[in-house]
Every structure is written in C-alpha cells, then in structure tokens.
Scaffold this motif. Structure first.
Motif, PDB file in Angstrom:
ATOM      1  N   VAL A 261      24.930  41.908  43.458  1.00 56.32           N
ATOM      2  CA  VAL A 261      26.502  41.682  43.481  1.00 56.32           C
ATOM      3  C   VAL A 261      26.931  42.045  42.134  1.00 56.32           C
ATOM      4  N   ASP A 262      28.036  42.911  42.134  1.00 57.67           N
ATOM      5  CA  ASP A 262      28.810  43.574  40.938  1.00 57.67           C
ATOM      6  C   ASP A 262      30.176  43.061  40.648  1.00 57.67           C
ATOM      7  N   GLU A 263      30.545  43.532  39.706  1.00 58.71           N
ATOM      8  CA  GLU A 263      32.197  42.927  39.324  1.00 58.71           C
ATOM      9  C   GLU A 263      32.976  43.390  40.614  1.00 58.71           C
ATOM     10  N   GLY A 264      33.160  44.302  41.151  1.00 57.27           N
ATOM     11  CA  GLY A 264      34.071  44.681  42.280  1.00 57.27           C
ATOM     12  C   GLY A 264      33.670  43.888  43.232  1.00 57.27           C
ATOM     13  N   ASP A 265      32.829  43.322  43.678  1.00 53.90           N
ATOM     14  CA  ASP A 265      32.378  42.389  44.737  1.00 53.90           C
ATOM     15  C   ASP A 265      33.091  40.809  44.441  1.00 53.90           C
ATOM     16  N   ALA A 266      32.512  40.741  43.032  1.00 49.22           N
ATOM     17  CA  ALA A 266      33.363  39.357  42.847  1.00 49.22           C
ATOM     18  C   ALA A 266      34.786  39.147  42.868  1.00 49.22           C
ATOM     19  N   LEU A 267      35.466  40.394  42.382  1.00 53.52           N
ATOM     20  CA  LEU A 267      36.881  40.344  42.364  1.00 53.52           C
ATOM     21  C   LEU A 267      37.346  40.417  43.958  1.00 53.52           C
ATOM     22  N   PHE A 268      36.730  41.214  44.747  1.00 54.75           N
ATOM     23  CA  PHE A 268      37.313  41.183  46.019  1.00 54.75           C
ATOM     24  C   PHE A 268      37.230  39.964  46.569  1.00 54.75           C
ATOM     25  N   MET A 269      35.726  39.281  46.346  1.00 55.88           N
ATOM     26  CA  MET A 269      35.635  37.926  47.103  1.00 55.88           C
ATOM     27  C   MET A 269      36.560  36.934  46.558  1.00 55.88           C
ATOM     28  N   LEU A 270      37.017  36.792  45.287  1.00 51.55           N
ATOM     29  CA  LEU A 270      37.883  35.792  44.861  1.00 51.55           C
ATOM     30  C   LEU A 270      39.442  36.015  45.472  1.00 51.55           C
ATOM     31  N   GLY A 271      39.839  37.401  45.369  1.00 50.90           N
ATOM     32  CA  GLY A 271      40.958  37.586  45.871  1.00 50.90           C
ATOM     33  C   GLY A 271      41.039  37.069  47.406  1.00 50.90           C
TER      34      GLY A 271
END
Length: 294
Positions: A261-271
């Motif tokens: 899991v990377d930063e892009g995954d985390a930000l996408f899931m959060l949004g």
C-alpha cells in the motif's frame, strides 16, 4: 489557514487533515528540508575570488550553474538591471533564504519551479526537492523533473471535511473517529493503517443502519431499504475486497512480507470512503434509518 474552506474544528486544530491534503501549506519541516537542498547545491557552485591584497570572498562565477541561474533570475524573474547583479555568495544566499523561510507557498514553489526549468539547473536538484516533498508528506511533488504539482485535489480535501461534518451531525462519532484516524495515519506514512481506518468508517455507518449483519449483507439490505444504487454497492464491495485481500491491511504481515500500500492508495481510499460515508448518511436519513440531526 483560509477558514472559509475548512470546518471550525479543522481551523482550530481539532480535526486533522492528512498533510498530503493540506494544499497551499508549507510546514516548518518542509522549509528546512528544501533550504538544506538549496544550500548543498549552491555551495558546489561557489568559488573564491580576490577582494584585495591577500583577501578573498566566495562568489558565484558567471560560468557556474548557480551563477547563470541567479543572474537570469535577477533579470528575468526579479526584473532588475543586469549591471546591479551582485555575485557575492553570502548576499545571494540571504536573498534566497528570505524566499524559502518567509515566502508563502506561491513564492517558494514558484521559485523552485523556475529554477528546475532553467537550462543550467543542476541535474540532481529535482530529485532532492522531490525527496523533501515526500519526506515532509507535502501535498505537492516534482513531476517530470521540472514541474511542482499537487498530488491531491481540492475535491478530495472537501470530501473529507464534508464527511467529518456530516458524520458529527448524524451522531456517528465512530465513523468520524475512523476518518480522523485515517487522516492521521496518512500523515504519518502508515498507509495500510490509513486504508484500514478509511474502510472502517464506512463499516461503522453501514452497521448502524443495518445492525448485526456482515458488511456484504448490510449493503444488500441497504440497497433495498435506502435505495443504494447497485453500481455504488458494487463499487464499494470491490474497494472493500481490496482492503481485505491486500497483504498487510486486513491481515497480519507475514514475517518476510511487506505491505504494497502506498501514498496514492491511502489518499484515494480516504477520499472514496469519505464520499461514501456522506452518501450513506444522506440515504439513511432519507429512509429513516438515521436521525436527521444529532
């Protein structure tokens, strides 16, 4: 902070946004990191010059990379007379330091991008700047070695703020807490934890609306009672499946494993999860499964 675009809690520092969503912001850490990169780069271009009998001083020669950059900046960016350019190292460094330590995000990133696009830009500078942005988990990155661009949109930020407000108004403090935890984990670089907390925020809402059911069964029930669109139900089930299957999110890491899991995954899931929380609360209120206020 522009209080017109954040909640009262956010402006007061009670509600955290991931630093990656804090557009138009410069932390003290980021300023320090960027300045260190600039100092290390410029020092390599400095040379000694005679100032008088047995006296020397550091200057940027006209042939050095930073000498050409700063000379062009003086004329092309600062719009000052060429005959007033001062090649003295300490003078130029004080001028640059004022930009990086006192300037707003427009001045700092604008100056950085101008330097990165200059023909004489040192080859490793873009890499150093991007490392700083990643290290400080800023909302910007260097794209193609020459452009400073945001990695998160205003929409993603607004979706999170809306979900925090809506869940509080609905009395769903569990969902709100999970979103806050997801934001904090993203800021700390704990991306798997952030995804897990984002998913949990949706689970928290679903299980209030459809108690004692598994998430899949609860979504099926909500599809009937709250008119959740089948495409929305399917989309979230797929997102949930990702969070359940990806090593290190739902399941313990193997001894020799590592989360992907990377930063892009985390930000996408959060949004995505923040938007889904707001959507479900709206559907729940309309169906009478949730109170309209709290």
């Amino acid at each position: 902070m522009d209080r017109s675009v954040v909640s009262f809690e956010q402006a007061e520092g009670v509600e955290p946004l991931p630093t990656q969503l804090q557009l138009k912001q410069l932390t003290q850490e980021l300023r320090a990191l960027l300045w260190a990169v600039i100092v290390n780069s410029t020092e390599r271009s400095a040379t000694e010059a005679m100032t008088g009998y047995m006296g020397t001083t550091l200057v940027f020669s006209a042939q050095s990379a930073w000498g050409r950059i700063l000379r062009d900046k003086h004329v092309l960016r600062d719009h000052l007379p060429i005959d007033e350019f001062d090649s003295d190292f300490h003078f130029q460094m004080e001028s640059l330091k004022k930009i990086f330590w006192e300037g707003d995000y427009v001045l700092v990133f604008g100056t950085l991008q101008w330097i990165l696009r200059h023909a004489s830009c040192p080859p490793n500078l873009a890499r150093g700047v991007d490392f700083c942005l990643q290290r400080a988990r800023a909302a910007y990155r260097v794209i193609d070695g020459r452009t400073v661009a945001p990695i998160a949109s205003e929409h993603e930020r607004d979706a999170l703020l809306q979900a925090l407000t809506t869940s509080h108004e609905a009395g769903l403090e569990g969902a709100r807490a999970h979103l806050r935890n997801a934001a904090g984990a993203a800021s700390e670089g704990s991306y798997a934890d952030s995804v897990r907390e984002s998913i949990s925020s949706v689970e928290s809402v679903v299980r209030v609306m459809a108690p004692n059911k598994s998430l899949a069964n609860a979504l099926a029930e909500l599809q009937k009672t709250s008119h959740v669109h089948p495409a929305m139900k399917s989309a979230f089930e797929k997102l949930y499946g990702y969070a359940s299957d990806e090593q290190g999110i739902r399941h313990s890491l193997l001894l020799d494993g590592d989360s992907k899991v990377d930063e892009g995954d985390a930000l996408f899931m959060l949004g995505a999860c923040a938007s889904f929380v707001t959507y479900l609360i709206s559907k729940g209120r309309a169906a009478g499964a949730l109170k309209s206020d709290a």
